[in-house]
Design a protein around this motif. Structure first.
Motif, PDB file in Angstrom:
ATOM      1  N   PHE B  86       0.857  -1.190   0.000  1.00 11.89           N
ATOM      2  CA  PHE B  86       0.000   0.000   0.000  1.00 11.89           C
ATOM      3  C   PHE B  86       0.886   1.230   0.000  1.00 11.89           C
ATOM      4  N   THR B  87       0.774   2.044  -1.058  1.00 16.02           N
ATOM      5  CA  THR B  87       1.647   3.203  -1.182  1.00 16.02           C
ATOM      6  C   THR B  87       0.832   4.486  -1.006  1.00 16.02           C
ATOM      7  N   SER B  88       1.481   5.474  -0.418  1.00 19.08           N
ATOM      8  CA  SER B  88       0.752   6.700  -0.111  1.00 19.08           C
ATOM      9  C   SER B  88       1.722   7.854   0.020  1.00 19.08           C
ATOM     10  N   PHE B  89       1.198   9.062  -0.128  1.00 18.30           N
ATOM     11  CA  PHE B  89       1.971  10.242   0.248  1.00 18.30           C
ATOM     12  C   PHE B  89       2.098  10.244   1.772  1.00 18.30           C
ATOM     13  N   GLY B 110       1.299  -4.678   8.037  1.00 16.16           N
ATOM     14  CA  GLY B 110       0.920  -4.250   6.694  1.00 16.16           C
ATOM     15  C   GLY B 110       2.116  -3.654   5.968  1.00 16.16           C
ATOM     16  N   ASP B 111       2.207  -3.880   4.663  1.00  8.34           N
ATOM     17  CA  ASP B 111       3.318  -3.315   3.898  1.00  8.34           C
ATOM     18  C   ASP B 111       2.888  -1.944   3.385  1.00  8.34           C
ATOM     19  N   VAL B 112       3.141  -0.939   4.183  1.00  4.10           N
ATOM     20  CA  VAL B 112       2.749   0.428   3.861  1.00  4.10           C
ATOM     21  C   VAL B 112       4.017   1.209   3.536  1.00  4.10           C
ATOM     22  N   ARG B 113       4.063   1.859   2.387  1.00  6.61           N
ATOM     23  CA  ARG B 113       5.273   2.578   1.988  1.00  6.61           C
ATOM     24  C   ARG B 113       4.944   3.990   1.519  1.00  6.61           C
ATOM     25  N   ILE B 114       5.797   4.918   1.945  1.00  7.38           N
ATOM     26  CA  ILE B 114       5.630   6.297   1.503  1.00  7.38           C
ATOM     27  C   ILE B 114       6.309   6.465   0.153  1.00  7.38           C
ATOM     28  N   VAL B 115       5.636   7.154  -0.766  1.00  6.72           N
ATOM     29  CA  VAL B 115       6.271   7.501  -2.032  1.00  6.72           C
ATOM     30  C   VAL B 115       6.208   9.007  -2.231  1.00  6.72           C
TER      31      VAL B 115
END
Lengths: 100, 370, 368
Positions: B86-89, B110-115
């Motif tokens: 899950f990618t997010s600002f 959870g695999d949450v990553r900032i982009v």
């Protein structure tokens, strides 16, 4: 909303079929998508939001605005018109950073 | 940085403030819609340079603050799924959903990553074919072209493991809704400069006429904001309900045509619920039918979402300028930046977070002009 | 008076190769280099573990205390109060522009000791290595530690190594703890800031954090920014030579200058005011922060200190700092006030004020 930062186009290329560019932001270089500025050329300035150039900066307009700012208050001063505000320069320190 | 530093000049800021003071003869309430402008105002202390008569009302221009609760909850549910990246600002990571936020989901596995850019999310999809990459596509019209390009490229490449959870909101309907609200106090708007760099400002003259409000397209640096305010006060003092472009170096009447063309293709206007405000008709974008396959809302069945909004939270009234944060009963007690009840306390340009910090500083006085 | 243009701390050189640190007298039939990566056995206390110590750690850190290889190291300490500090290092990536986890591990603890005015003397080094970590990477990290220890004048006198299974660690975690000695007459502590004191920063802020950002996944950018990772005990010694009456020293690591000053304001029950135009920030660091929406005052530093000092000593201290390699960009950035106790306030470039509050967690890049 809308953190967009001005940078200068230093290189234009294609990646995966998309128009891309390398922009210089005051010494930092980053790859940016230039698909939305099909007419921009190397040397142009653009503002960049989340990795996309969304508008060119009209440099003539920018200079015009700055000139207008610098002339603010000059007319009043020349005509001796007092503003009801007391004007004093800020504390005059300058960031003492040196380049590495 | 060129075209930034020049617009932060302290001496010129003082001069602009003096100009505003010189032309202000009575109280005015001005709203800046854009969260980025709110951030600049608070961070630089621009409101402290203004005369007492000018009140700045911080509007709902923070997509973080207005992303509807059920959308946040859907994001949380998707982010918690196995095999999902899950990618997010970064802005969205701490926004509270009904019972947790993305940070909590991350800490729970959870695999949450900032982009930085939605294109980074597309790249992740290319590099992780065994995972589903979802991008949280929030934002105003400024961010929509980037999100549109990302999903357009994913479709072009046939990336079956990329999808977008879209919750875009639009500025002109928000202005319309605010001006139409019964308790509205706003008399003029600073329009969001970067939204207008994409969309142009052809949408504003009808609004200005309809509600008899001046609308001034304004930038973000201190001099840009002060100049926007100066022109706004000038219009108000002269009772001129017109549209003025104070950010001409970046904004044109028509805006960015290629961007608007792709937006037409990728998005469709829809009714959108604004957290704390309610549904504003035709105020949002969803993915168009042509891109339905890339819509994370369809791709992931996350079951029924039961949203639980804090009954104490009055963020909506704050966002509309109806109350000040300090007038909310929970302010500073149950609701603090550490334990936020609503998004306006989480976001760095949320009015509640800003008031919380300034409120402690009781001896803060307005800086004298000069 | 702003300092004239000079270079800031230069990038450490690449250092000796792994082979150079291995004892020339090695005669074992299974040389270290036959294991290109760390395996579970290296943490087992058996032959593999011994090889790692004998042929990597010991040659790199060599000193007469360590070389005795006792279970605990017996130290002789000069007279004075003992300062003791510990820190664990989990940075990713392990190697970044201008440094590595190894350099951080040594300098971080050296600096914590130096901030109480102690002369750092001895360090311990505990390693938790992940199965699969390339030996060459570990070699470079250890070399960085050896070089940092030498530069700081400290000895690594005891250590430990454990290995965890693949997937259970980020390659390498390091804990260092350190002992130093504080001379009599020094009382440097976060509670000691007094109204009227001057706030000095030893150089440019935000370098380390932005160097890390520049190589972080999803946020990469091309830059010449390097970490400022460096030992500060030499700079502190130079400052103490000017006066022993320093009130507070603090290295603004995680959370940046803002967190450090907030904590000091709270500990001392005073207010602190800084002037934004006085903060030294490298242009590239400023640009990088602009792009990601970050504020340099919250960005980590690993080779800078804040000093809160009586005003009568400020000029002399500043001169001494600027004459030292770790302090060339030292600047007065603010003062301690009786107003708004416990709070940090900044005067902005346009002459207004803002409260700089502690961040709840890590500062995140933003689009708004």
């Amino acid at each position: 909303m809308c953190l967009a930062v001005p940078g200068q186009i230093v290189e234009i290329f294609a990646a995966q079929g998309t128009r891309m560019a390398k922009l210089d932001f005051g010494g930092i270089q980053k790859q940016v998508c230039l698909a939305y500025l099909p007419d921009a050329v190397v040397g142009d300035y653009a503002i960049v939001h989340v990795g996309f150039a969304i508008s060119r900066i009209d440099e003539a307009s920018a200079q015009e605005t700055l000139r207008h700012f610098r002339e603010l208050g000059i007319l009043e001063e020349e005509l001796g018109m007092a503003s009801d505000a007391e004007y004093a320069a800020p504390h005059g320190e300058v960031c003492p950073v040196v380049t590495p | 940085m060129k075209y930034l530093a020049e617009f932060r000049d302290g001496e010129i800021a003082q001069k602009l403030a003096a100009e505003i003071r010189a032309i202000t003869t009575r109280p005015w309430a001005i709203m800046e819609v854009c969260g980025g402008q709110t951030h600049s105002i608070l961070r630089n202390g621009i409101d402290q340079l203004l005369p007492e008569e000018i009140e700045l009302i911080h509007g709902p221009g923070c997509p973080v603050c207005v992303t509807p609760l059920d959308m946040i909850d859907k994001a949380l549910a998707i982010a918690a799924l196995p095999k999902v990246i899950f990618t997010s600002f970064g802005d969205m990571l701490r926004v509270p959903g009904s019972d947790r936020d993305l940070f909590r989901v991350k800490s729970e596995g959870g695999d949450v990553r900032i982009v930085y850019s939605p294109l980074d999310a597309v790249q992740m999809a290319r590099e992780n074919p065994a995972k589903q990459v979802v991008f949280f596509g929030i934002g105003f019209e400024t961010t929509a072209p980037a999100n549109a390009m990302a999903v357009h490229l994913a479709k072009k490449e046939g990336l079956t493991n990329f999808s977008m959870l879209v919750s875009h909101v639009l500025v002109p309907p928000a202005i319309d809704a605010i001006m139409s609200a019964p308790r509205n106090r706003v008399q003029a708007f600073l329009a969001a400069g970067h939204v207008c760099s994409v969309m142009g400002f052809w949408q504003y003259p009808p609004l200005a006429s309809k509600h008899h409000v001046p609308i001034v397209i304004t930038g973000f640096e201190p001099l840009d904001v002060l100049e926007g305010i100066r022109r706004t006060v000038q219009c108000l003092e002269r009772d001129e309900a017109r549209v003025d472009n104070a950010y001409a170096r970046v904004v044109t009447f028509d805006g960015n045509a290629p961007a608007q063309a792709l937006l037409e293709e990728v998005f469709t206007v829809t009714d959108r619920a604004w957290r704390g405000i309610g549904v504003i008709p035709q105020s949002g974008w969803r993915l168009s039918d042509a891109y339905a396959d890339y819509d994370a809302e369809h791709r992931f069945d996350v079951g029924a979402i039961n949203t639980v909004e804090s009954t104490l939270c009055r963020a909506g009234e704050v966002l509309q300028g109806a109350i000040k944060p300090s007038q909310c009963e929970a302010f500073g007690k149950q609701c603090t930046p550490r334990t936020p009840l609503g998004a306006t306390m989480v976001s760095s340009e949320g009015a509640c977070a800003a008031y919380f910090n300034y409120g402690r500083f009781h001896t803060l006085e307005r800086a004298t002009i000069g | 008076m702003p300092p004239t243009s000079t270079t800031v701390a230069s990038t450490p050189s690449s250092g000796p190769q792994l082979a150079d640190t291995i004892s020339a007298a090695w005669a074992c039939p299974l040389p270290l280099r036959d294991y290109p990566t760390i395996v579970i056995g290296h943490g087992g206390g058996g032959q593999l573990g011994n090889e790692l110590v004998e042929h990597l750690f010991k040659p790199a850190f060599s000193n007469d205390v360590l070389n005795r290889m006792a279970d605990s190291s017996v130290l002789s300490l000069p007279p004075g109060r003992i300062a003791y500090s510990t820190d664990s290092f989990v940075v990713r990536p392990l190697e970044f522009p201008g440094g590595s986890i190894g350099a951080l591990a040594v300098n971080g603890t050296v600096n914590d000791l130096a901030m109480s005015g102690a002369t750092p003397l001895y360090l311990s080094a505990g390693f938790i290595l992940e199965e699969g970590l390339p030996m060459a990477t570990l070699g470079r990290i250890v070399d960085d530690m050896a070089r940092a220890a030498k530069e700081a004048g400290v000895r690594i006198v005891t250590g430990d190594t454990k290995v965890v299974e693949r997937g259970h660690g980020d390659g390498c975690y390091i804990n260092t703890s350190g002992i130093g000695v504080i001379a009599d007459g020094l009382d440097i502590a976060p509670q000691r800031a007094q109204v009227g004191d001057v706030v000095i920063v030893s150089g440019t802020i935000g370098d380390h954090g932005m160097a890390i950002m520049s190589v972080r996944e999803g946020l990469e950018f091309d830059t010449t920014i390097v970490s400022d990772c460096a030992p500060l005990n030499g700079l502190v010694a130079a400052m103490l030579a000017v006066t022993t009456d320093l009130h507070v020293l603090r290295d603004p690591t995680r959370g940046g200058l803002a967190s450090a000053l907030n904590e000091i304001a709270a500990s001392s029950h005073v207010g602190i005011v800084i002037r934004e135009t006085a903060l030294p920030v490298l242009p590239q660091v400023q640009s990088a922060c602009e792009i990601l929406g970050l504020d340099p005052v919250f960005v980590a530093n690993e080779g800078k200190l804040l000093a809160i000092v009586p005003p009568q000593h400020a000029d002399a201290l500043l001169a001494a700092m600027r004459a030292h390699p770790q302090g060339i960009n030292a600047a007065v950035i603010g003062e301690v006030t009786a107003a708004h106790p416990g709070m940090l306030v900044a005067r902005t470039a346009i002459g207004a004020q803002r409260v700089i509050a502690m961040q709840i967690g890590e500062q995140l890049p933003r689009i708004c």
